[in-house]
Design a protein around this motif. Structure first.
Motif, PDB file in Angstrom:
ATOM      1  N   ALA A   1       0.834  -1.203   0.000  1.00 50.94           N
ATOM      2  CA  ALA A   1       0.000   0.000   0.000  1.00 50.94           C
ATOM      3  C   ALA A   1       0.870   1.254   0.000  1.00 50.94           C
ATOM      4  O   ALA A   1       0.548   2.244  -0.661  1.00 50.94           O
ATOM      5  CB  ALA A   1      -0.949  -0.005   1.193  1.00 50.94           C
ATOM      6  N   ALA A   2       1.987   1.225   0.724  1.00 52.06           N
ATOM      7  CA  ALA A   2       2.901   2.374   0.735  1.00 52.06           C
ATOM      8  C   ALA A   2       3.529   2.578  -0.646  1.00 52.06           C
ATOM      9  O   ALA A   2       3.686   3.720  -1.096  1.00 52.06           O
ATOM     10  CB  ALA A   2       3.985   2.181   1.796  1.00 52.06           C
ATOM     11  N   ARG A   3       3.868   1.496  -1.323  1.00 52.57           N
ATOM     12  CA  ARG A   3       4.421   1.623  -2.686  1.00 52.57           C
ATOM     13  C   ARG A   3       3.381   2.215  -3.632  1.00 52.57           C
ATOM     14  O   ARG A   3       3.704   3.075  -4.465  1.00 52.57           O
ATOM     15  CB  ARG A   3       4.929   0.279  -3.197  1.00 52.57           C
ATOM     16  CG  ARG A   3       6.199  -0.184  -2.492  1.00 52.57           C
ATOM     17  CD  ARG A   3       6.818  -1.420  -3.128  1.00 52.57           C
ATOM     18  NE  ARG A   3       5.959  -2.605  -3.092  1.00 52.57           N
ATOM     19  CZ  ARG A   3       5.842  -3.418  -2.051  1.00 52.57           C
ATOM     20  NH1 ARG A   3       6.523  -3.171  -0.933  1.00 52.57           N
ATOM     21  NH2 ARG A   3       5.059  -4.483  -2.112  1.00 52.57           N
ATOM     22  N   LEU A   4       2.124   1.781  -3.499  1.00 47.60           N
ATOM     23  CA  LEU A   4       1.065   2.355  -4.324  1.00 47.60           C
ATOM     24  C   LEU A   4       0.894   3.832  -4.009  1.00 47.60           C
ATOM     25  O   LEU A   4       0.790   4.657  -4.919  1.00 47.60           O
ATOM     26  CB  LEU A   4      -0.252   1.614  -4.098  1.00 47.60           C
ATOM     27  CG  LEU A   4      -1.478   2.210  -4.786  1.00 47.60           C
ATOM     28  CD1 LEU A   4      -1.292   2.291  -6.291  1.00 47.60           C
ATOM     29  CD2 LEU A   4      -2.723   1.411  -4.424  1.00 47.60           C
ATOM     30  N   ARG A   5       0.883   4.171  -2.733  1.00 43.84           N
ATOM     31  CA  ARG A   5       0.766   5.585  -2.332  1.00 43.84           C
ATOM     32  C   ARG A   5       1.825   6.417  -3.037  1.00 43.84           C
ATOM     33  O   ARG A   5       1.542   7.472  -3.589  1.00 43.84           O
ATOM     34  CB  ARG A   5       0.927   5.692  -0.810  1.00 43.84           C
ATOM     35  CG  ARG A   5       0.935   7.121  -0.285  1.00 43.84           C
ATOM     36  CD  ARG A   5       1.699   7.262   1.000  1.00 43.84           C
ATOM     37  NE  ARG A   5       3.062   6.789   0.871  1.00 43.84           N
ATOM     38  CZ  ARG A   5       3.802   6.365   1.891  1.00 43.84           C
ATOM     39  NH1 ARG A   5       3.320   6.358   3.111  1.00 43.84           N
ATOM     40  NH2 ARG A   5       5.047   5.949   1.692  1.00 43.84           N
ATOM     41  N   ASP A   6       3.061   5.912  -3.051  1.00 43.66           N
ATOM     42  CA  ASP A   6       4.153   6.659  -3.671  1.00 43.66           C
ATOM     43  C   ASP A   6       3.982   6.794  -5.182  1.00 43.66           C
ATOM     44  O   ASP A   6       4.366   7.811  -5.762  1.00 43.66           O
ATOM     45  CB  ASP A   6       5.491   6.008  -3.323  1.00 43.66           C
ATOM     46  CG  ASP A   6       5.793   6.083  -1.828  1.00 43.66           C
ATOM     47  OD1 ASP A   6       5.133   6.850  -1.099  1.00 43.66           O
ATOM     48  OD2 ASP A   6       6.692   5.345  -1.378  1.00 43.66           O
ATOM     49  N   LEU A   7       3.382   5.787  -5.824  1.00 43.03           N
ATOM     50  CA  LEU A   7       3.100   5.877  -7.262  1.00 43.03           C
ATOM     51  C   LEU A   7       2.044   6.938  -7.569  1.00 43.03           C
ATOM     52  O   LEU A   7       1.998   7.483  -8.673  1.00 43.03           O
ATOM     53  CB  LEU A   7       2.607   4.533  -7.798  1.00 43.03           C
ATOM     54  CG  LEU A   7       3.616   3.419  -7.962  1.00 43.03           C
ATOM     55  CD1 LEU A   7       2.903   2.126  -8.358  1.00 43.03           C
ATOM     56  CD2 LEU A   7       4.654   3.782  -9.005  1.00 43.03           C
ATOM     57  N   LEU A   8       1.188   7.213  -6.588  1.00 45.39           N
ATOM     58  CA  LEU A   8       0.092   8.162  -6.786  1.00 45.39           C
ATOM     59  C   LEU A   8       0.522   9.620  -6.636  1.00 45.39           C
ATOM     60  O   LEU A   8      -0.176  10.516  -7.119  1.00 45.39           O
ATOM     61  CB  LEU A   8      -1.034   7.861  -5.796  1.00 45.39           C
ATOM     62  CG  LEU A   8      -1.703   6.493  -5.924  1.00 45.39           C
ATOM     63  CD1 LEU A   8      -2.668   6.272  -4.769  1.00 45.39           C
ATOM     64  CD2 LEU A   8      -2.399   6.348  -7.260  1.00 45.39           C
ATOM     65  N   VAL A   9       1.649   9.868  -5.993  1.00 46.95           N
ATOM     66  CA  VAL A   9       2.077  11.246  -5.709  1.00 46.95           C
ATOM     67  C   VAL A   9       2.107  12.118  -6.963  1.00 46.95           C
ATOM     68  O   VAL A   9       1.571  13.234  -6.951  1.00 46.95           O
ATOM     69  CB  VAL A   9       3.429  11.264  -4.964  1.00 46.95           C
ATOM     70  CG1 VAL A   9       4.001  12.669  -4.886  1.00 46.95           C
ATOM     71  CG2 VAL A   9       3.265  10.684  -3.563  1.00 46.95           C
ATOM     72  N   PRO A  10       2.708  11.678  -8.073  1.00 50.68           N
ATOM     73  CA  PRO A  10       2.740  12.555  -9.255  1.00 50.68           C
ATOM     74  C   PRO A  10       1.360  12.908  -9.800  1.00 50.68           C
ATOM     75  O   PRO A  10       1.190  13.943 -10.432  1.00 50.68           O
ATOM     76  CB  PRO A  10       3.537  11.745 -10.290  1.00 50.68           C
ATOM     77  CG  PRO A  10       4.280  10.715  -9.522  1.00 50.68           C
ATOM     78  CD  PRO A  10       3.472  10.446  -8.290  1.00 50.68           C
ATOM     79  N   LEU A  11       0.358  12.066  -9.535  1.00 47.77           N
ATOM     80  CA  LEU A  11      -0.988  12.343 -10.047  1.00 47.77           C
ATOM     81  C   LEU A  11      -1.625  13.544  -9.361  1.00 47.77           C
ATOM     82  O   LEU A  11      -2.487  14.204  -9.940  1.00 47.77           O
ATOM     83  CB  LEU A  11      -1.878  11.116  -9.879  1.00 47.77           C
ATOM     84  CG  LEU A  11      -1.387   9.837 -10.543  1.00 47.77           C
ATOM     85  CD1 LEU A  11      -2.377   8.705 -10.306  1.00 47.77           C
ATOM     86  CD2 LEU A  11      -1.122  10.049 -12.016  1.00 47.77           C
ATOM     87  N   ALA A  12      -1.211  13.808  -8.136  1.00 47.77           N
ATOM     88  CA  ALA A  12      -1.767  14.958  -7.415  1.00 47.77           C
ATOM     89  C   ALA A  12      -1.450  16.253  -8.156  1.00 47.77           C
ATOM     90  O   ALA A  12      -2.290  17.150  -8.226  1.00 47.77           O
ATOM     91  CB  ALA A  12      -1.225  15.006  -5.993  1.00 47.77           C
TER      92      ALA A  12
END
Length: 134
Positions: A31-42
């Motif tokens: 879940a933490a790895r997914l969270r980090d993948l989502l950062v650029p989308l913000a």
């Protein structure tokens, strides 16, 4: 008054489970790895090729990752908020979609039952590939 950014709600369990990379051995880490993948989308939104509606491509998004079960405990980072489901992640996501009425909301999941629930609430859906690197 400035319009709020479109809301991107990510079904963490479903998106993590879409890739058989050993996530079951460390659900919180996955879940933490997914969270980090989502950062650029913000900051940048989803790519046009993601299948997302035009209002969610190339624009800043309010990114919300929903975690449940053993994946709880992942801290938020700048750009990605975390909501921990006390029970069913699907119920929380459906509620978030319903509460977003009047605000563009995009849910990332492959769960057909959840997709039907959030679309009935007025949200749009895309599959996990929209946020996972190819």
């Amino acid at each position: 008054m400035t319009e709020p950014a479109p809301l991107l709600v990510v079904d963490g369990a479903n998106v993590v489970g879409s890739v058989p990379d050993g996530w079951w051995r460390d659900r919180r880490g996955a879940a933490a790895r997914l969270r980090d993948l989502l950062v650029p989308l913000a900051a940048a939104g989803l790519p046009a090729a993601s299948g997302a509606p035009p209002w969610a491509t190339g624009v800043p998004l309010d990114v919300l990752l929903v975690t449940e079960g053993a994946a709880r405990g992942v801290p938020p980072v700048p750009g990605v908020r975390i909501e921990e489901a006390p029970g069913s992640g699907d119920d929380l996501i459906a509620g978030l979609a319903a509460d977003a009425a009047g605000r563009p909301c995009l849910v990332v999941t492959a769960d057909r039952g959840l997709r039907a629930r959030v679309e009935a609430a007025g949200a749009h859906c895309v599959g996990p590939r929209a946020v996972r690197p190819r």
